[in-house]
Design a protein around this motif. Structure first.
Motif, PDB file in Angstrom:
ATOM      1  N   CYS A  70      -4.660  14.582 -10.431  1.00 38.54           N
ATOM      2  CA  CYS A  70      -4.117  13.244 -10.221  1.00 38.54           C
ATOM      3  C   CYS A  70      -4.266  12.956  -8.734  1.00 38.54           C
ATOM      4  N   ALA A  71      -5.242  12.133  -8.404  1.00 35.89           N
ATOM      5  CA  ALA A  71      -5.534  11.843  -7.002  1.00 35.89           C
ATOM      6  C   ALA A  71      -4.936  10.503  -6.613  1.00 35.89           C
ATOM      7  N   ALA A  72      -4.228  10.487  -5.511  1.00 36.13           N
ATOM      8  CA  ALA A  72      -3.572   9.271  -5.037  1.00 36.13           C
ATOM      9  C   ALA A  72      -4.288   8.710  -3.818  1.00 36.13           C
ATOM     10  N   SER A  73      -4.335   7.395  -3.748  1.00 33.85           N
ATOM     11  CA  SER A  73      -4.973   6.743  -2.615  1.00 33.85           C
ATOM     12  C   SER A  73      -4.296   5.401  -2.359  1.00 33.85           C
ATOM     13  N   GLY A  74      -4.655   4.803  -1.200  1.00 36.58           N
ATOM     14  CA  GLY A  74      -4.183   3.459  -0.913  1.00 36.58           C
ATOM     15  C   GLY A  74      -2.853   3.373  -0.216  1.00 36.58           C
ATOM     16  N   PHE A  75      -2.466   4.455   0.467  1.00 32.64           N
ATOM     17  CA  PHE A  75      -1.147   4.440   1.091  1.00 32.64           C
ATOM     18  C   PHE A  75      -1.118   3.708   2.425  1.00 32.64           C
ATOM     19  N   THR A  76      -2.268   3.463   3.029  1.00 34.28           N
ATOM     20  CA  THR A  76      -2.326   2.987   4.402  1.00 34.28           C
ATOM     21  C   THR A  76      -1.469   1.752   4.632  1.00 34.28           C
ATOM     22  N   SER A  77      -1.558   0.794   3.713  1.00 30.95           N
ATOM     23  CA  SER A  77      -0.848  -0.463   3.914  1.00 30.95           C
ATOM     24  C   SER A  77       0.533  -0.480   3.266  1.00 30.95           C
ATOM     25  N   GLN A 132      -3.409  -0.974  -1.785  1.00 32.21           N
ATOM     26  CA  GLN A 132      -2.585  -0.783  -2.961  1.00 32.21           C
ATOM     27  C   GLN A 132      -2.712   0.655  -3.433  1.00 32.21           C
ATOM     28  N   VAL A 133      -1.579   1.273  -3.711  1.00 36.41           N
ATOM     29  CA  VAL A 133      -1.578   2.668  -4.136  1.00 36.41           C
ATOM     30  C   VAL A 133      -2.144   2.779  -5.544  1.00 36.41           C
ATOM     31  N   GLN A 134      -3.013   3.757  -5.722  1.00 41.00           N
ATOM     32  CA  GLN A 134      -3.589   4.041  -7.038  1.00 41.00           C
ATOM     33  C   GLN A 134      -3.486   5.526  -7.340  1.00 41.00           C
ATOM     34  N   LEU A 135      -3.265   5.841  -8.612  1.00 42.35           N
ATOM     35  CA  LEU A 135      -3.311   7.208  -9.111  1.00 42.35           C
ATOM     36  C   LEU A 135      -4.463   7.287 -10.103  1.00 42.35           C
ATOM     37  N   VAL A 136      -5.327   8.275  -9.945  1.00 39.26           N
ATOM     38  CA  VAL A 136      -6.480   8.431 -10.815  1.00 39.26           C
ATOM     39  C   VAL A 136      -6.496   9.844 -11.370  1.00 39.26           C
TER      40      VAL A 136
END
Length: 124
Positions: free
Chosen positions: A22-29, A1-5
């Protein structure tokens, strides 16, 4: 799940500077990548409506700002690090707010993702 922190908020005196990330993660799926999204910064002060601050497009080649921060704030992005930055200089007490980043696919009206916010407090 994509998250912005968002990170980088804090307390600073008027005239000072802060850099928000603003760091984004969770793009894999998700099937998307960070470069699929335009990123905007917003802010919300107590008792006030959320206010647009700055925009950067997917490639980082186009930016624009609210009049209230033009010339003082700079938005940028490092797509290799999945991160957008907001450099804030010459801060004023009226910049005090919770700052949020939000991402949406280019051309969409609604935002796909929001961060949780980071507090910026500027003392006079």
């Amino acid at each position: 799940q994509v998250q912005l922190v968002e990170t980088g908020g804090g307390l600073v005196q008027a005239g000072g500077s802060l850099r928000l990330s603003c760091a984004a993660s969770g793009f894999t799926s998700s099937g998307f990548t960070f470069t699929s999204y335009d990123i905007d910064w917003f802010r919300q002060a107590p008792g006030e409506e959320r206010q647009f601050v700055a925009h950067i497009n997917r490639a980082g080649s186009s930016t624009y700002y609210a009049d209230s921060v033009q010339g003082r704030f700079t938005i940028s992005r490092d797509n290799a690090k999945n991160t957008v930055y907001l450099q804030m200089n010459s801060l004023k007490p009226e910049d005090t707010a919770v700052y949020y980043c939000a991402g949406r696919e280019a051309g969409r009206r609604e935002y796909d993702y929001w961060g949780q916010g980071t507090q910026v407090t500027v003392s006079s």
